[in-house]
Scaffold this motif. Structure first.
Motif, PDB file in Angstrom:
ATOM      1  N   THR A   1      16.659   4.194 -12.750  1.00 40.89           N
ATOM      2  CA  THR A   1      17.344   4.049 -11.464  1.00 40.89           C
ATOM      3  C   THR A   1      16.434   3.404 -10.428  1.00 40.89           C
ATOM      4  N   LEU A   2      15.199   3.848 -10.360  1.00 39.60           N
ATOM      5  CA  LEU A   2      14.259   3.320  -9.374  1.00 39.60           C
ATOM      6  C   LEU A   2      13.849   1.892  -9.702  1.00 39.60           C
ATOM      7  N   GLU A   3      13.632   1.605 -10.966  1.00 41.40           N
ATOM      8  CA  GLU A   3      13.178   0.264 -11.344  1.00 41.40           C
ATOM      9  C   GLU A   3      14.267  -0.786 -11.169  1.00 41.40           C
ATOM     10  N   GLU A   4      15.520  -0.389 -11.303  1.00 44.01           N
ATOM     11  CA  GLU A   4      16.617  -1.358 -11.225  1.00 44.01           C
ATOM     12  C   GLU A   4      17.264  -1.427  -9.850  1.00 44.01           C
TER      13      GLU A   4
ATOM     14  N   HIS B   1       0.807  -1.216   0.000  1.00 46.64           N
ATOM     15  CA  HIS B   1       0.000   0.000   0.000  1.00 46.64           C
ATOM     16  C   HIS B   1       0.845   1.274   0.000  1.00 46.64           C
ATOM     17  N   ASP B   2       2.104   1.202   0.392  1.00 45.29           N
ATOM     18  CA  ASP B   2       2.976   2.367   0.288  1.00 45.29           C
ATOM     19  C   ASP B   2       3.115   2.820  -1.166  1.00 45.29           C
ATOM     20  N   ILE B   3       2.902   1.896  -2.095  1.00 45.95           N
ATOM     21  CA  ILE B   3       2.997   2.191  -3.527  1.00 45.95           C
ATOM     22  C   ILE B   3       1.621   2.041  -4.179  1.00 45.95           C
ATOM     23  N   THR B   4       1.081   0.837  -4.165  1.00 45.26           N
ATOM     24  CA  THR B   4      -0.278   0.544  -4.619  1.00 45.26           C
ATOM     25  C   THR B   4      -0.622  -0.871  -4.197  1.00 45.26           C
ATOM     26  N   ASP B   5      -1.902  -1.103  -3.934  1.00 47.50           N
ATOM     27  CA  ASP B   5      -2.335  -2.444  -3.564  1.00 47.50           C
ATOM     28  C   ASP B   5      -2.016  -3.425  -4.704  1.00 47.50           C
TER      29      ASP B   5
ATOM     30  N   GLY C   1       5.830   6.647  -6.332  1.00 43.06           N
ATOM     31  CA  GLY C   1       5.677   6.053  -5.004  1.00 43.06           C
ATOM     32  C   GLY C   1       7.001   5.624  -4.414  1.00 43.06           C
ATOM     33  N   LEU C   2       7.867   5.032  -5.244  1.00 45.63           N
ATOM     34  CA  LEU C   2       9.188   4.607  -4.773  1.00 45.63           C
ATOM     35  C   LEU C   2      10.079   5.801  -4.446  1.00 45.63           C
TER      36      LEU C   2
END
Length: 701
Positions: A419-422, A345-349, A374-375
């Motif tokens: 950067t965030l995805e990796e 939930h910090d990002i999405t359910d 969100g990240l």
């Protein structure tokens, strides 16, 4: 609108004898320095200023939003341990200079004060003893039902702030610190307004990310209360069923954190008159309706109007209750070292719940963008303070470059997104006593693309397997992190896992055997009910046990949240002739009671049956090399060799049940002889206490 200087914080983050990190957000860019004191007593006698150095790392997140990490180190010897330390912060901007006192936070007469009793400063201590007291929990929704358990923790410390024997040395927040996908109607206009104030006109243009949002119908509804469900489902490819007001921009995520941890934006919202009644929101055309107010749909519009109004009024009551205690939460966070890890939930359910989900969202530009926001917000408000060394200058530069203008589609944007995805170092260790290993069970997952047979009545269908919460590559990263921490095999270890390794077996089995098979008929129950316990993928569960066997902790305590109940489980495991004793302590929710309605009644019935069947008993299970979980009666005709076996026992609360479903926060007290787990409760009882768990001596393991 000019916002107040301090927006949120200070929050004590990573501490050890060599350093202290303090997190804070401001509306202007300041140079910040710190003083540190050894506290004499509560009557302000004998406070001693320590010789320290201050280094500051700051990032501009928006026009009126700056995040700072104040790094305090001793000038010579290490900082005092097991003694109360106090601090003050000094803010300099040109000729203007402020400190926590001049800003009103050190005055006992100020309802927003962050000090306890007659102390002159907020205080904390660095625990070095084998005995430790830790607060832990998860799941805190602003409009969740009941009282905020974090406020209960503040009240507990306020009663005896000098008593280090009872005062917790750390707070672990184990996921769902915000609910990005489940945002209350009354605070959606606040988030819209305050996000613009914080970020300014630079806030990203979502229609560049997703051109469909340029259509007038979508352009209107994205800024309205309850207007985002269709957008989130169709354009983000998310699966949350409560995404009517889902956070999407970075400024929205940031605003939600500030509302969750501080009273400042609440006061600003009142001054700006954006905390509307439903009637005001309706008159200002802020509410989305499926049936607009037209002659052809008056009946449908009226019915929908009443539904919207009832929901709004109910949530407004819950929000007003939340506001009354948020200053207490701010004080708590200013007085206790706090470590945080995300859950969904910090990002999405349903974040990364399946390979199918991950692929669909990755191909949706708006979905990728929202998750990245969100990240990025998690990093700025939670992750950075856990262990700043995990985020090198390359990572921080990627954040800074994008935050300069939020220019979507530019090289800076693409680099930020990549950067965030990796990034694969969200997991970390906290320098507590014993050491605590925080697991990332969201981005280190491993998916099995092969299908498995699911039987429902007389039908057999194929469906994708649930994921391993940490895959093989993830465990390699975790192993390296633990090795780099200086922890040695055979030492005690606390593990923070958002999802429990051991839940309540009958509840998990009921879902797996009676609910999950509906997925074979096309019912998305894995999205509705979050089938994400470790045991829903037995290979992943087994890999967890194998790593524990390799680490050989003399004492293993696992702290978890997620499941919206509190429980104590002891598991004695034999694996490859090695013996492990695991203490699983679970606390959830802080503020989000879920055992309501028909589904809640069903769960309560399962709990009652579980209590009757399991109280005072142990459960023996076996796992063979054919990936089967067996009961003792199955051993005579097993097809494979036993890999591990476990004996599970459930501890009872004082009033007899083995779980607690009210809002709660776990309070773990560990001595060299036993573990005592007490719950700070949302009830007149104040506390719930589980049976004491005696610890095995190292030579017995």
């Amino acid at each position: 609108m000019e916002l107040p200087i301090l927006l949120s914080g200070p929050i004590i983050r990573k501490v050890d004898p060599t350093q202290v990190y303090i997190w804070i957000t401001t509306s202007k860019d300041f140079h910040i320095e710190a003083d540190l004191y050894q506290i004499g007593n509560q009557t302000n006698k004998g406070d001693k200023q320590l010789q320290v150095r201050t280094k500051l790392k700051s990032v501009r997140l928006g026009k009126q939003l700056f995040v700072h990490l104040v790094h305090i180190t001793p000038s010579q010897e290490n900082l005092p341990v097991d003694q109360l330390l106090g601090y003050n912060l000094f803010f300099t901007r040109g000729s203007n200079r402020y400190d926590l006192n001049s800003l009103g936070l050190l005055s006992p007469d100020n309802p927003n004060s962050i000090i306890y009793g007659d102390f002159s400063y907020p205080t904390f201590y660095i625990n070095s003893k084998a005995e430790s007291t830790i607060l832990y929990g998860s799941c805190r929704k602003l409009h969740g039902k009941g009282q905020d358990a974090l406020a209960k923790a503040d009240e507990m410390i306020a009663q005896k702030p000098l008593d280090k024997e009872a005062r917790p040395s750390s707070l672990y927040m184990l996921g769902d610190q915000i609910y990005a996908d489940d945002v209350a109607d009354p605070i959606f206009p606040i988030i819209q307004e305050m996000s613009h104030q914080l970020i300014g006109d630079e806030q990203e243009d979502l229609s560049i990310v997703e051109p469909s949002l340029k259509r007038s119908s979508l352009k209107q509804r994205i800024t309205k209360i309850q207007g985002r469900q269709f957008i989130v489902e169709q354009l983000c490819k998310f699966t949350s069923s409560n995404a009517y007001n889902h956070l999407m921009t970075f400024g929205e995520y940031a605003t939600m954190y500030l509302l969750s941890w501080s009273p400042v934006l609440w006061q600003a919202a009142k001054e700006e008159n954006v905390l509307y009644t439903f009637e005001e929101a309706y008159q200002n055309n802020l509410v989305h309706f499926t049936f607009p107010k037209k002659a052809t749909s008056l009946k449908e519009h009226h019915d929908e109007y009443l539904q919207r109004k009832d929901r709004y009024h109910e949530q407004l009551l819950d929000i007003n209750q939340f506001q009354q205690s948020v200053a207490k939460v701010r004080r708590l966070l200013a007085n206790i070292p706090t470590y945080m890890i995300f859950d969904d939930h910090d990002i999405t359910d349903d974040w990364n719940i399946s390979l199918e989900w991950k692929k669909q969202v990755h191909t949706a530009p708006l979905g990728r963008h929202t998750i990245a926001n969100g990240l990025a917000a998690y990093w700025a408000f939670q992750g950075w303070g856990n262990d700043p060394s995990r985020f090198d200058q390359t990572f921080i530069t990627a954040m800074k470059q994008y935050f300069k203008g939020f220019h979507v589609g530019t090289p800076a944007y693409k680099y930020w997104l990549q950067t965030l995805e990796e990034f694969q170092s969200w997991h970390f260790t906290a320098p507590t006593t014993p050491l605590t290993l925080f697991l990332d069970t969201r981005t280190l997952r491993e998916y099995d693309s092969t299908s498995k047979h699911v039987k429902w009545m007389n039908l057999i269908k194929e469906t994708a397997k649930t994921p391993k919460l940490i895959g093989e590559k993830g465990w390699e990263l975790v192993d390296q992190t633990l090795q780099d921490s200086g922890w040695n095999k055979g030492e005690p270890l606390i593990i923070a896992s958002p999802a429990p390794l051991y839940g309540i077996g009958l509840i998990e089995s009921f879902f797996k055997n009676n609910i999950y098979p509906f997925r074979a008929l096309g019912v998305p129950v894995h999205y509705k009910l979050d089938f994400e316990a470790w045991k829903y993928n037995i290979e992943g569960f087994s890999s967890f046990l194998h790593h524990l066997k390799e680490w050989k902790p003399s004492e293993c305590i696992i702290l978890s949240g997620d499941v919206h109940y509190a429980s104590n489980v002891k598991a004695d495991v034999e694996i490859n002739k090695e013996h492990l004793t695991i203490y699983q302590l679970t606390s959830s929710p802080m503020k989000n009671m879920s055992f309501e309605g028909l589904f809640g009644s069903l769960l309560k019935l399962i709990v009652w049956i579980t209590t009757l069947r399991q109280k005072g008993k142990t459960v023996n299970k076996y796992y063979d090399d054919q990936n089967h979980i067996l009961k003792e009666s199955d051993l005579s005709h097993q097809s494979g060799n036993v890999v591990w076996k476990e004996k599970i026992s459930y501890q009872s609360l004082e009033h007899g049940t083995i779980i607690e479903t009210a809002n709660n926060l776990g309070l773990l007290t560990r001595t060299n002889k036993a573990i005592q787990n007490m719950l700070l409760l949302d009830s007149n009882e104040q506390y719930g206490r589980f049976e004491s768990l005696p610890l095995k001596k190292k030579e017995d393991c």
